[in-house]
Write an enzyme that holds these catalytic residues in place. Structure first.
Site, PDB file in Angstrom:
ATOM      1  N   SER B 155       1.082  -1.426  -0.173  1.00 53.17           N
ATOM      2  CA  SER B 155       0.021  -0.090   0.036  1.00 53.17           C
ATOM      3  C   SER B 155       1.173   1.572  -0.079  1.00 53.17           C
ATOM      4  CB  SER B 155      -0.960  -0.009   0.779  1.00 53.17           C
ATOM      5  OG  SER B 155      -2.109   0.899   1.436  1.00 53.17           O
ATOM      6  N   ASP B 320      -9.283  -6.476  -4.115  1.00 49.44           N
ATOM      7  CA  ASP B 320      -8.547  -4.880  -4.034  1.00 49.44           C
ATOM      8  C   ASP B 320      -9.523  -4.235  -4.540  1.00 49.44           C
ATOM      9  OD1 ASP B 320      -7.129  -3.070  -2.956  1.00 49.44           O
ATOM     10  OD2 ASP B 320      -5.028  -3.556  -3.014  1.00 49.44           O
ATOM     11  N   HIS B 353      -7.971  -5.310  -0.152  1.00 51.74           N
ATOM     12  CA  HIS B 353      -6.179  -4.603   0.347  1.00 51.74           C
ATOM     13  C   HIS B 353      -5.446  -5.224   1.435  1.00 51.74           C
ATOM     14  CE1 HIS B 353      -3.855  -1.255  -0.520  1.00 51.74           C
ATOM     15  NE2 HIS B 353      -4.304  -1.014   1.603  1.00 51.74           N
TER      16      HIS B 353
END
Lengths: 198, 380
Positions: B155, B320, B353
Protein backbone atom coordinates in the site's frame (compact mmCIF):
# COMPACT_ATOMS: atom_id res chain seq x y z
CA UNK A 1 21.19 -20.12 -12.59
CA UNK A 2 21.77 -23.53 -14.07
CA UNK A 3 19.99 -24.71 -17.18
CA UNK A 4 22.03 -27.84 -17.67
CA UNK A 5 19.12 -30.06 -18.68
CA UNK A 6 18.32 -30.11 -22.39
CA UNK A 7 15.43 -28.01 -23.68
CA UNK A 8 12.23 -29.58 -24.97
CA UNK A 9 12.77 -30.06 -28.69
CA UNK A 10 10.37 -27.31 -29.81
CA UNK A 11 11.95 -24.88 -27.32
CA UNK A 12 15.40 -25.72 -28.70
CA UNK A 13 14.16 -24.95 -32.21
CA UNK A 14 12.66 -21.69 -31.00
CA UNK A 15 15.87 -20.78 -29.17
CA UNK A 16 17.85 -21.44 -32.35
CA UNK A 17 15.65 -18.95 -34.20
CA UNK A 18 16.10 -16.18 -31.63
CA UNK A 19 18.75 -13.58 -32.44
CA UNK A 20 21.46 -13.23 -29.75
CA UNK A 21 21.01 -10.24 -27.44
CA UNK A 22 17.49 -9.78 -28.73
CA UNK A 23 14.41 -8.68 -26.83
CA UNK A 24 12.05 -11.61 -26.38
CA UNK A 25 8.47 -12.01 -25.21
CA UNK A 26 7.36 -15.53 -24.27
CA UNK A 27 3.59 -15.94 -24.09
CA UNK A 28 2.57 -18.77 -21.78
CA UNK A 29 6.16 -18.97 -20.56
CA UNK A 30 5.54 -21.76 -18.01
CA UNK A 31 8.35 -21.99 -15.47
CA UNK A 32 10.55 -19.71 -17.56
CA UNK A 33 12.81 -22.43 -18.96
CA UNK A 34 13.10 -20.87 -22.42
CA UNK A 35 13.67 -17.34 -21.11
CA UNK A 36 16.31 -18.57 -18.66
CA UNK A 37 18.04 -20.42 -21.49
CA UNK A 38 17.94 -17.37 -23.76
CA UNK A 39 19.24 -15.15 -20.96
CA UNK A 40 22.12 -17.46 -20.21
CA UNK A 41 23.16 -18.66 -23.64
CA UNK A 42 22.03 -15.89 -25.99
CA UNK A 43 22.18 -12.89 -23.63
CA UNK A 44 18.59 -11.96 -24.45
CA UNK A 45 16.43 -9.69 -22.33
CA UNK A 46 12.93 -10.99 -22.04
CA UNK A 47 9.54 -11.00 -20.43
CA UNK A 48 7.12 -13.85 -20.01
CA UNK A 49 3.35 -13.94 -19.59
CA UNK A 50 1.94 -16.76 -17.49
CA UNK A 51 -1.35 -17.27 -15.65
CA UNK A 52 -0.58 -20.27 -13.44
CA UNK A 53 0.39 -19.49 -9.81
CA UNK A 54 2.89 -22.36 -9.50
CA UNK A 55 4.64 -21.48 -12.75
CA UNK A 56 4.75 -17.77 -11.88
CA UNK A 57 6.45 -18.61 -8.56
CA UNK A 58 9.01 -20.76 -10.40
CA UNK A 59 9.75 -17.90 -12.80
CA UNK A 60 10.16 -15.47 -9.91
CA UNK A 61 12.54 -17.88 -8.16
CA UNK A 62 14.67 -17.95 -11.32
CA UNK A 63 14.69 -14.18 -11.66
CA UNK A 64 12.55 -14.28 -14.79
CA UNK A 65 10.50 -11.20 -15.69
CA UNK A 66 7.10 -12.85 -15.50
CA UNK A 67 3.81 -11.01 -15.81
CA UNK A 68 0.92 -12.92 -14.27
CA UNK A 69 -1.96 -12.46 -16.65
CA UNK A 70 -4.07 -14.13 -19.25
CA UNK A 71 -2.71 -13.64 -22.74
CA UNK A 72 -5.28 -11.11 -23.91
CA UNK A 73 -4.74 -8.68 -21.03
CA UNK A 74 -1.05 -9.53 -20.86
CA UNK A 75 -0.35 -8.58 -24.46
CA UNK A 76 -2.00 -5.20 -24.02
CA UNK A 77 0.78 -4.25 -21.60
CA UNK A 78 3.38 -4.29 -24.35
CA UNK A 79 3.97 -1.47 -26.79
CA UNK A 80 4.12 -1.83 -30.58
CA UNK A 81 7.32 -3.38 -31.99
CA UNK A 82 8.86 -3.65 -28.51
CA UNK A 83 10.40 -7.04 -29.17
CA UNK A 84 12.59 -8.73 -31.71
CA UNK A 85 10.87 -12.08 -31.20
CA UNK A 86 7.59 -13.11 -29.63
CA UNK A 87 7.09 -16.77 -28.75
CA UNK A 88 3.94 -18.81 -28.30
CA UNK A 89 4.94 -22.37 -27.50
CA UNK A 90 2.31 -25.11 -27.20
CA UNK A 91 -0.31 -22.55 -26.21
CA UNK A 92 -2.07 -21.57 -29.45
CA UNK A 93 -4.43 -24.52 -29.20
CA UNK A 94 -5.59 -23.34 -25.76
CA UNK A 95 -6.32 -19.67 -26.48
CA UNK A 96 -9.85 -18.38 -27.08
CA UNK A 97 -9.11 -16.28 -30.09
CA UNK A 98 -6.11 -17.61 -31.97
CA UNK A 99 -6.45 -15.05 -34.75
CA UNK A 100 -6.36 -12.04 -32.44
CA UNK A 101 -3.39 -13.51 -30.57
CA UNK A 102 -1.51 -13.81 -33.86
CA UNK A 103 -2.38 -10.22 -34.74
CA UNK A 104 -1.20 -9.03 -31.34
CA UNK A 105 2.02 -11.00 -31.72
CA UNK A 106 2.62 -9.28 -35.04
CA UNK A 107 2.00 -5.94 -33.34
CA UNK A 108 4.55 -6.33 -30.54
CA UNK A 109 7.38 -8.01 -32.46
CA UNK A 110 8.93 -8.21 -35.89
CA UNK A 111 9.32 -11.97 -35.69
CA UNK A 112 7.00 -14.56 -34.18
CA UNK A 113 7.55 -18.20 -33.37
CA UNK A 114 4.66 -20.57 -32.69
CA UNK A 115 4.70 -24.24 -31.75
CA UNK A 116 1.65 -26.48 -31.50
CA UNK A 117 0.66 -30.14 -31.63
CA UNK A 118 -0.27 -31.20 -35.15
CA UNK A 119 -3.89 -32.40 -35.12
CA UNK A 120 -3.39 -33.72 -38.66
CA UNK A 121 -1.20 -36.58 -37.42
CA UNK A 122 -2.33 -39.89 -38.94
CA UNK A 123 -3.07 -41.45 -35.54
CA UNK A 124 -5.63 -38.70 -34.89
CA UNK A 125 -7.25 -39.37 -38.24
CA UNK A 126 -7.27 -43.11 -37.51
CA UNK A 127 -8.81 -42.53 -34.13
CA UNK A 128 -11.54 -40.33 -35.66
CA UNK A 129 -12.22 -43.00 -38.30
CA UNK A 130 -12.61 -45.49 -35.45
CA UNK A 131 -15.20 -43.13 -33.96
CA UNK A 132 -13.19 -41.62 -31.10
CA UNK A 133 -11.57 -38.25 -30.36
CA UNK A 134 -7.84 -38.95 -30.26
CA UNK A 135 -5.95 -39.16 -26.98
CA UNK A 136 -2.19 -39.36 -27.57
CA UNK A 137 1.06 -38.58 -25.80
CA UNK A 138 1.15 -35.13 -27.37
CA UNK A 139 -2.53 -34.37 -26.85
CA UNK A 140 -3.19 -36.43 -23.72
CA UNK A 141 -6.68 -35.15 -22.88
CA UNK A 142 -10.20 -36.51 -23.06
CA UNK A 143 -12.48 -34.35 -25.22
CA UNK A 144 -14.61 -33.33 -22.22
CA UNK A 145 -11.69 -32.25 -20.07
CA UNK A 146 -9.05 -30.50 -22.16
CA UNK A 147 -7.39 -27.08 -22.31
CA UNK A 148 -7.14 -27.54 -26.09
CA UNK A 149 -10.06 -25.73 -27.69
CA UNK A 150 -8.47 -24.81 -31.03
CA UNK A 151 -6.58 -27.78 -32.41
CA UNK A 152 -5.42 -27.42 -36.00
CA UNK A 153 -3.43 -29.04 -38.77
CA UNK A 154 -0.39 -27.60 -40.51
CA UNK A 155 -2.51 -26.38 -43.43
CA UNK A 156 -5.08 -24.83 -41.10
CA UNK A 157 -2.35 -22.88 -39.35
CA UNK A 158 -0.69 -21.78 -42.58
CA UNK A 159 -4.06 -20.51 -43.84
CA UNK A 160 -4.56 -18.45 -40.67
CA UNK A 161 -1.06 -16.98 -40.89
CA UNK A 162 -1.78 -15.94 -44.49
CA UNK A 163 -5.13 -14.45 -43.50
CA UNK A 164 -3.48 -12.36 -40.80
CA UNK A 165 -1.00 -11.16 -43.41
CA UNK A 166 2.19 -12.69 -42.11
CA UNK A 167 5.07 -14.36 -43.95
CA UNK A 168 6.19 -17.80 -42.88
CA UNK A 169 9.99 -17.76 -42.78
CA UNK A 170 10.66 -21.11 -41.19
CA UNK A 171 9.01 -24.41 -40.37
CA UNK A 172 10.32 -27.32 -38.32
CA UNK A 173 8.41 -30.55 -37.72
CA UNK A 174 9.05 -33.22 -35.15
CA UNK A 175 7.86 -36.62 -33.98
CA UNK A 176 9.29 -38.48 -30.99
CA UNK A 177 11.86 -35.74 -30.57
CA UNK A 178 13.23 -36.21 -34.11
CA UNK A 179 12.91 -33.97 -37.18
CA UNK A 180 10.39 -35.19 -39.79
CA UNK A 181 10.93 -34.60 -43.51
CA UNK A 182 8.81 -37.23 -45.26
CA UNK A 183 5.02 -36.86 -45.20
CA UNK A 184 5.26 -34.25 -42.44
CA UNK A 185 1.57 -33.30 -42.47
CA UNK A 186 0.68 -36.84 -41.42
CA UNK A 187 3.73 -37.87 -39.43
CA UNK A 188 4.69 -34.77 -37.41
CA UNK A 189 3.29 -34.60 -33.88
CA UNK A 190 4.74 -31.17 -33.21
CA UNK A 191 5.09 -28.14 -35.48
CA UNK A 192 7.22 -25.03 -34.99
CA UNK A 193 6.69 -22.06 -37.30
CA UNK A 194 8.53 -18.81 -37.63
CA UNK A 195 6.87 -15.81 -39.26
CA UNK A 196 7.55 -12.14 -39.86
CA UNK A 197 5.37 -9.12 -40.37
CA UNK A 198 5.31 -8.10 -44.01
CA UNK B 1 16.06 -14.19 20.76
CA UNK B 2 14.24 -17.37 19.79
CA UNK B 3 15.52 -19.05 16.71
CA UNK B 4 14.04 -21.54 14.32
CA UNK B 5 10.54 -20.89 15.62
CA UNK B 6 9.66 -18.61 12.72
CA UNK B 7 9.69 -15.58 15.01
CA UNK B 8 12.53 -13.15 15.55
CA UNK B 9 11.51 -13.35 19.22
CA UNK B 10 11.70 -10.48 21.68
CA UNK B 11 12.90 -7.29 20.03
CA UNK B 12 13.87 -3.88 21.37
CA UNK B 13 13.18 -0.74 19.35
CA UNK B 14 15.85 1.93 19.10
CA UNK B 15 15.60 5.69 18.76
CA UNK B 16 17.91 7.19 16.16
CA UNK B 17 18.51 10.90 16.44
CA UNK B 18 19.26 13.13 13.44
CA UNK B 19 20.50 16.60 14.25
CA UNK B 20 20.93 18.19 10.84
CA UNK B 21 17.85 19.91 9.37
CA UNK B 22 15.72 18.02 6.86
CA UNK B 23 14.31 20.10 4.05
CA UNK B 24 10.76 19.07 3.19
CA UNK B 25 8.82 19.08 -0.09
CA UNK B 26 6.61 21.87 1.24
CA UNK B 27 9.62 24.19 1.57
CA UNK B 28 9.51 23.95 5.35
CA UNK B 29 12.21 22.11 7.21
CA UNK B 30 12.62 20.19 10.42
CA UNK B 31 15.67 21.12 12.46
CA UNK B 32 16.23 17.76 14.03
CA UNK B 33 14.21 14.62 14.41
CA UNK B 34 14.16 11.10 15.76
CA UNK B 35 13.17 7.88 14.03
CA UNK B 36 12.15 4.73 15.84
CA UNK B 37 13.52 1.60 14.26
CA UNK B 38 13.76 -2.11 14.80
CA UNK B 39 16.27 -4.44 13.18
CA UNK B 40 16.32 -8.21 12.81
CA UNK B 41 18.95 -10.60 11.51
CA UNK B 42 22.61 -9.83 10.88
CA UNK B 43 24.12 -7.35 8.48
CA UNK B 44 26.72 -9.24 6.41
CA UNK B 45 30.35 -8.16 6.07
CA UNK B 46 29.74 -6.41 2.74
CA UNK B 47 26.51 -4.77 3.95
CA UNK B 48 24.68 -6.17 0.93
CA UNK B 49 21.85 -8.05 2.66
CA UNK B 50 19.86 -5.18 4.18
CA UNK B 51 16.12 -4.94 3.60
CA UNK B 52 14.05 -1.90 4.53
CA UNK B 53 10.38 -2.44 5.37
CA UNK B 54 8.17 0.62 4.90
CA UNK B 55 4.85 0.87 6.69
CA UNK B 56 1.49 2.04 5.44
CA UNK B 57 -1.09 4.21 7.19
CA UNK B 58 -1.34 2.93 10.71
CA UNK B 59 1.64 0.65 11.27
CA UNK B 60 5.09 1.31 12.67
CA UNK B 61 8.70 0.19 13.02
CA UNK B 62 7.44 -2.86 14.91
CA UNK B 63 7.43 -5.21 11.93
CA UNK B 64 8.26 -8.57 13.49
CA UNK B 65 8.74 -10.33 16.80
CA UNK B 66 7.30 -9.13 20.09
CA UNK B 67 8.09 -6.52 22.70
CA UNK B 68 8.95 -7.89 26.14
CA UNK B 69 6.22 -5.78 27.78
CA UNK B 70 3.57 -6.91 25.30
CA UNK B 71 4.39 -10.49 24.29
CA UNK B 72 0.94 -11.26 22.90
CA UNK B 73 1.13 -8.64 20.11
CA UNK B 74 3.49 -9.57 17.26
CA UNK B 75 4.77 -7.02 14.76
CA UNK B 76 2.43 -6.03 11.93
CA UNK B 77 4.26 -8.10 9.29
CA UNK B 78 5.38 -10.95 11.56
CA UNK B 79 3.95 -13.52 9.13
CA UNK B 80 6.28 -12.14 6.42
CA UNK B 81 9.50 -11.41 8.30
CA UNK B 82 11.36 -13.92 10.47
CA UNK B 83 13.56 -16.98 10.36
CA UNK B 84 12.47 -19.19 7.46
CA UNK B 85 9.73 -16.72 6.47
CA UNK B 86 9.46 -15.12 3.01
CA UNK B 87 11.76 -12.30 4.13
CA UNK B 88 14.12 -14.64 5.93
CA UNK B 89 15.99 -13.04 8.84
CA UNK B 90 18.49 -15.91 8.75
CA UNK B 91 19.66 -14.46 5.44
CA UNK B 92 18.67 -10.80 5.51
CA UNK B 93 19.24 -7.89 7.86
CA UNK B 94 15.77 -6.39 8.05
CA UNK B 95 15.04 -2.85 9.24
CA UNK B 96 11.63 -1.49 10.18
CA UNK B 97 11.26 2.27 10.51
CA UNK B 98 8.51 4.48 11.88
CA UNK B 99 8.10 7.41 9.55
CA UNK B 100 8.45 11.06 10.33
CA UNK B 101 5.07 12.41 11.48
CA UNK B 102 3.82 9.08 12.75
CA UNK B 103 2.87 8.48 16.35
CA UNK B 104 4.94 5.52 17.51
CA UNK B 105 8.01 7.29 18.80
CA UNK B 106 9.37 9.04 15.72
CA UNK B 107 9.14 12.81 15.67
CA UNK B 108 5.58 13.81 14.85
CA UNK B 109 2.71 16.08 15.86
CA UNK B 110 2.71 14.63 19.39
CA UNK B 111 6.39 15.45 19.92
CA UNK B 112 7.55 18.56 21.71
CA UNK B 113 8.49 21.40 19.39
CA UNK B 114 11.84 22.61 20.76
CA UNK B 115 10.94 26.14 19.62
CA UNK B 116 7.83 26.37 21.79
CA UNK B 117 8.31 23.65 24.35
CA UNK B 118 4.79 22.42 23.49
CA UNK B 119 3.62 19.58 21.24
CA UNK B 120 3.78 20.47 17.54
CA UNK B 121 0.10 19.66 17.08
CA UNK B 122 -1.34 21.52 14.12
CA UNK B 123 2.02 23.21 13.45
CA UNK B 124 3.76 19.98 12.48
CA UNK B 125 4.70 20.36 8.81
CA UNK B 126 2.92 18.36 6.12
CA UNK B 127 5.31 15.67 4.87
CA UNK B 128 5.33 13.63 1.70
CA UNK B 129 6.43 10.16 0.64
CA UNK B 130 9.54 11.80 -0.84
CA UNK B 131 10.33 13.42 2.52
CA UNK B 132 10.03 10.05 4.23
CA UNK B 133 12.42 8.52 1.74
CA UNK B 134 14.88 11.38 2.33
CA UNK B 135 14.69 10.67 6.04
CA UNK B 136 15.15 6.95 5.41
CA UNK B 137 18.27 7.64 3.33
CA UNK B 138 19.88 9.29 6.32
CA UNK B 139 18.99 6.23 8.34
CA UNK B 140 20.69 4.05 5.72
CA UNK B 141 23.79 6.27 5.93
CA UNK B 142 23.83 5.92 9.68
CA UNK B 143 23.51 2.13 9.47
CA UNK B 144 26.31 1.96 6.88
CA UNK B 145 24.03 0.68 4.13
CA UNK B 146 25.04 2.06 0.73
CA UNK B 147 22.48 0.04 -1.16
CA UNK B 148 19.45 -1.86 0.12
CA UNK B 149 19.13 -5.41 -1.15
CA UNK B 150 15.43 -4.55 -1.17
CA UNK B 151 13.02 -1.89 -0.04
CA UNK B 152 9.62 -3.42 0.51
CA UNK B 153 6.15 -2.28 1.47
CA UNK B 154 2.45 -2.74 0.94
CA UNK B 155 0.00 0.00 0.00
CA UNK B 156 1.55 3.34 1.08
CA UNK B 157 4.66 1.34 2.02
CA UNK B 158 4.90 0.22 -1.61
CA UNK B 159 4.79 3.87 -2.69
CA UNK B 160 7.86 4.54 -0.54
CA UNK B 161 9.65 1.57 -2.10
CA UNK B 162 8.72 2.89 -5.55
CA UNK B 163 9.88 6.39 -4.65
CA UNK B 164 13.27 5.01 -3.54
CA UNK B 165 13.86 3.71 -7.06
CA UNK B 166 13.22 7.18 -8.49
CA UNK B 167 14.90 9.34 -5.83
CA UNK B 168 17.90 7.10 -5.09
CA UNK B 169 18.24 4.66 -7.99
CA UNK B 170 21.77 3.61 -7.01
CA UNK B 171 20.80 2.78 -3.46
CA UNK B 172 18.13 0.11 -4.02
CA UNK B 173 18.72 -3.21 -5.76
CA UNK B 174 15.15 -4.51 -5.55
CA UNK B 175 11.80 -2.83 -5.05
CA UNK B 176 8.95 -4.94 -3.69
CA UNK B 177 5.63 -3.06 -3.86
CA UNK B 178 2.49 -4.98 -2.92
CA UNK B 179 -1.10 -3.74 -3.29
CA UNK B 180 0.15 -0.30 -4.20
CA UNK B 181 -0.55 2.37 -6.82
CA UNK B 182 1.38 5.02 -8.73
CA UNK B 183 -0.99 7.67 -7.32
CA UNK B 184 -4.39 7.87 -5.65
CA UNK B 185 -7.59 7.98 -7.66
CA UNK B 186 -10.30 10.57 -7.02
CA UNK B 187 -12.20 7.87 -5.15
CA UNK B 188 -9.18 7.13 -2.92
CA UNK B 189 -8.77 10.83 -2.12
CA UNK B 190 -12.50 11.10 -1.45
CA UNK B 191 -12.35 8.36 1.18
CA UNK B 192 -9.38 10.10 2.81
CA UNK B 193 -11.28 13.36 2.85
CA UNK B 194 -14.27 11.75 4.59
CA UNK B 195 -11.90 10.41 7.25
CA UNK B 196 -10.22 13.77 7.72
CA UNK B 197 -13.53 15.57 7.90
CA UNK B 198 -14.68 13.18 10.61
CA UNK B 199 -11.56 14.01 12.66
CA UNK B 200 -11.50 17.74 12.03
CA UNK B 201 -15.18 18.20 12.82
CA UNK B 202 -14.88 16.42 16.16
CA UNK B 203 -15.29 19.13 18.88
CA UNK B 204 -12.37 17.52 20.72
CA UNK B 205 -10.03 18.20 17.80
CA UNK B 206 -9.43 21.87 18.69
CA UNK B 207 -7.88 22.65 15.34
CA UNK B 208 -5.24 19.99 15.91
CA UNK B 209 -4.06 21.31 19.30
CA UNK B 210 -6.08 18.89 21.38
CA UNK B 211 -3.02 17.91 23.43
CA UNK B 212 -3.20 21.29 25.19
CA UNK B 213 -6.86 20.65 25.98
CA UNK B 214 -6.12 17.16 27.30
CA UNK B 215 -8.67 15.72 24.88
CA UNK B 216 -8.52 13.24 22.00
CA UNK B 217 -10.88 13.49 19.03
CA UNK B 218 -11.85 9.88 19.49
CA UNK B 219 -15.20 10.13 17.76
CA UNK B 220 -13.58 11.45 14.62
CA UNK B 221 -10.83 8.85 14.72
CA UNK B 222 -13.41 6.12 15.19
CA UNK B 223 -15.34 7.16 12.08
CA UNK B 224 -12.10 7.58 10.13
CA UNK B 225 -11.07 4.06 11.01
CA UNK B 226 -14.51 2.64 10.25
CA UNK B 227 -14.56 4.11 6.75
CA UNK B 228 -10.96 3.06 6.19
CA UNK B 229 -11.70 -0.45 7.30
CA UNK B 230 -14.58 -0.83 4.87
CA UNK B 231 -12.21 -0.01 2.03
CA UNK B 232 -9.64 -2.54 3.22
CA UNK B 233 -12.04 -5.47 2.94
CA UNK B 234 -13.64 -6.88 -0.16
CA UNK B 235 -17.40 -7.03 -0.47
CA UNK B 236 -17.29 -10.80 -0.71
CA UNK B 237 -15.03 -11.03 2.34
CA UNK B 238 -17.47 -8.93 4.37
CA UNK B 239 -20.39 -10.99 3.10
CA UNK B 240 -18.64 -14.15 4.17
CA UNK B 241 -17.43 -12.84 7.54
CA UNK B 242 -20.65 -11.12 8.60
CA UNK B 243 -23.38 -11.47 6.04
CA UNK B 244 -26.50 -10.14 7.74
CA UNK B 245 -25.70 -12.01 10.97
CA UNK B 246 -27.43 -10.33 13.91
CA UNK B 247 -26.86 -9.96 17.61
CA UNK B 248 -30.43 -10.91 18.48
CA UNK B 249 -32.73 -13.25 16.64
CA UNK B 250 -35.07 -10.40 15.70
CA UNK B 251 -34.90 -6.69 14.99
CA UNK B 252 -34.87 -4.60 18.16
CA UNK B 253 -36.01 -1.40 16.43
CA UNK B 254 -33.23 0.81 17.79
CA UNK B 255 -29.91 2.27 16.61
CA UNK B 256 -27.57 0.31 18.82
CA UNK B 257 -25.69 -2.66 17.38
CA UNK B 258 -28.04 -4.94 15.48
CA UNK B 259 -25.71 -6.48 12.92
CA UNK B 260 -22.39 -8.21 13.48
CA UNK B 261 -20.74 -5.98 10.90
CA UNK B 262 -21.69 -2.96 13.03
CA UNK B 263 -20.17 -4.56 16.10
CA UNK B 264 -16.99 -5.28 14.16
CA UNK B 265 -16.63 -1.76 12.79
CA UNK B 266 -17.30 -0.17 16.17
CA UNK B 267 -14.77 -2.47 17.78
CA UNK B 268 -12.15 -1.59 15.17
CA UNK B 269 -12.94 2.12 15.51
CA UNK B 270 -12.78 2.07 19.32
CA UNK B 271 -9.52 0.14 19.38
CA UNK B 272 -7.92 2.47 16.86
CA UNK B 273 -9.02 5.65 18.63
CA UNK B 274 -7.25 4.45 21.77
CA UNK B 275 -3.80 4.27 20.22
CA UNK B 276 -3.62 6.34 17.05
CA UNK B 277 -2.95 10.06 16.88
CA UNK B 278 -5.49 12.13 14.96
CA UNK B 279 -2.95 14.59 13.55
CA UNK B 280 -0.90 11.67 12.29
CA UNK B 281 -3.99 10.32 10.54
CA UNK B 282 -4.42 13.64 8.74
CA UNK B 283 -0.73 13.82 7.88
CA UNK B 284 -0.41 10.31 6.52
CA UNK B 285 -3.61 10.43 4.47
CA UNK B 286 -2.35 13.69 2.99
CA UNK B 287 0.98 12.09 2.11
CA UNK B 288 -1.05 9.41 0.31
CA UNK B 289 -3.06 12.04 -1.58
CA UNK B 290 0.07 13.92 -2.64
CA UNK B 291 2.04 10.93 -3.90
CA UNK B 292 2.26 11.26 -7.67
CA UNK B 293 5.79 10.89 -9.01
CA UNK B 294 4.58 11.60 -12.55
CA UNK B 295 2.97 14.93 -11.62
CA UNK B 296 6.00 17.05 -12.55
CA UNK B 297 6.21 15.22 -15.87
CA UNK B 298 2.71 15.88 -17.12
CA UNK B 299 1.44 12.59 -15.74
CA UNK B 300 3.96 10.53 -17.68
CA UNK B 301 4.69 7.57 -15.40
CA UNK B 302 7.11 6.07 -17.91
CA UNK B 303 9.24 9.21 -17.73
CA UNK B 304 8.87 9.31 -13.93
CA UNK B 305 10.26 5.79 -13.62
CA UNK B 306 13.00 6.31 -16.21
CA UNK B 307 15.69 6.97 -13.56
CA UNK B 308 14.92 3.68 -11.78
CA UNK B 309 17.64 1.01 -11.95
CA UNK B 310 16.22 -1.50 -9.47
CA UNK B 311 14.56 -4.80 -10.23
CA UNK B 312 10.93 -5.01 -9.22
CA UNK B 313 8.38 -7.35 -7.76
CA UNK B 314 4.91 -5.86 -8.05
CA UNK B 315 2.02 -7.72 -6.42
CA UNK B 316 -1.72 -7.13 -6.40
CA UNK B 317 -4.85 -8.90 -5.19
CA UNK B 318 -7.85 -9.49 -7.41
CA UNK B 319 -10.40 -8.45 -4.76
CA UNK B 320 -8.56 -5.28 -3.69
CA UNK B 321 -10.80 -2.39 -4.75
CA UNK B 322 -8.81 0.25 -2.88
CA UNK B 323 -5.68 -0.33 -5.00
CA UNK B 324 -6.96 -2.83 -7.56
CA UNK B 325 -4.66 -4.83 -9.88
CA UNK B 326 -5.18 -2.28 -12.65
CA UNK B 327 -3.26 0.28 -10.55
CA UNK B 328 -0.34 -2.12 -10.10
CA UNK B 329 -0.42 -2.92 -13.81
CA UNK B 330 0.07 0.79 -14.53
CA UNK B 331 3.38 0.55 -12.66
CA UNK B 332 4.30 -2.70 -14.41
CA UNK B 333 3.56 -1.26 -17.85
CA UNK B 334 5.67 1.82 -17.18
CA UNK B 335 8.53 -0.39 -16.01
CA UNK B 336 8.29 -2.60 -19.10
CA UNK B 337 8.30 0.51 -21.28
CA UNK B 338 11.56 1.46 -19.58
CA UNK B 339 12.98 -2.01 -20.19
CA UNK B 340 13.30 -2.64 -16.45
CA UNK B 341 13.31 -6.08 -14.88
CA UNK B 342 9.92 -6.67 -13.30
CA UNK B 343 7.86 -9.61 -12.11
CA UNK B 344 4.15 -9.10 -11.53
CA UNK B 345 2.05 -11.43 -9.41
CA UNK B 346 -1.71 -11.03 -9.42
CA UNK B 347 -3.01 -13.11 -6.55
CA UNK B 348 -6.57 -14.33 -6.59
CA UNK B 349 -7.17 -13.85 -2.85
CA UNK B 350 -10.57 -13.01 -1.34
CA UNK B 351 -9.43 -10.55 1.33
CA UNK B 352 -9.37 -7.23 -0.51
CA UNK B 353 -6.67 -4.67 0.26
CA UNK B 354 -5.97 -6.29 3.64
CA UNK B 355 -4.64 -9.36 1.83
CA UNK B 356 -1.17 -7.82 1.78
CA UNK B 357 -1.03 -8.25 5.56
CA UNK B 358 -2.36 -11.80 5.53
CA UNK B 359 -0.59 -15.03 4.74
CA UNK B 360 -2.24 -16.38 1.62
CA UNK B 361 0.12 -19.22 0.63
CA UNK B 362 0.29 -18.19 -3.07
CA UNK B 363 1.23 -14.65 -2.05
CA UNK B 364 3.87 -15.72 0.45
CA UNK B 365 5.30 -18.28 -1.94
CA UNK B 366 5.92 -15.70 -4.64
CA UNK B 367 7.50 -13.23 -2.19
CA UNK B 368 9.69 -16.02 -0.80
CA UNK B 369 10.69 -17.02 -4.33
CA UNK B 370 11.64 -13.42 -5.07
CA UNK B 371 13.78 -13.15 -1.93
CA UNK B 372 15.37 -16.54 -2.67
CA UNK B 373 16.55 -15.03 -5.93
CA UNK B 374 17.82 -11.90 -4.17
CA UNK B 375 19.76 -14.09 -1.72
CA UNK B 376 21.27 -15.97 -4.66
CA UNK B 377 22.32 -12.69 -6.29
CA UNK B 378 23.96 -11.54 -3.06
CA UNK B 379 25.90 -14.78 -2.64
CA UNK B 380 27.23 -14.66 -6.22
Amino acid sequence: MSTARPLRIDLQQIADWVRPEGRVLDLGCGDGTLLAYLREFKRCHGYGVEINDDQVAECVRSGINVIQSNLDAGLRMFADAMFDTVVLSQTLQAVHNAESILREMARVARQGVVSFPNFGHWKHAASLLAGRMPVTRDIPFQWYDTPNIHLCTLKDFEDLVAKVGLNITGRALFADGQPIDVLPALRATLAVYRFETR
Amino acid sequence: MDSGTGSVGVVTPQVIRFNSPLKLSSGASIDGYSLMIEAYGKLNVDHTNAVLICHALNASHHVAGVHAEDPSVPGWWDNMVGPGKPVDTDRFFVVGVNNLGSCFGSTGPMSLDPASGRPYGASFPVVTVEDWVNAQVRLADMLGIKRWAAVMGGSLGGMQALSWTIQYPERIAHCVAIASAPKLSAQNIAFNEVARTAIRSDPDFHGGDYYAHATVPKRGLRVARMIGHITYLSGEDMAEKFGRAMREADYQFHYEIEFEVERYLRYQGDKFSEYFDANTYLLITRALDYFDPAKELGGDLVAALAPARAKFLIGAFTTDWRFPPARSREIVEALIDNGRDVAYAEIDAPHGHDAFLLDDPRYHRVVKAYFDNIAREISR
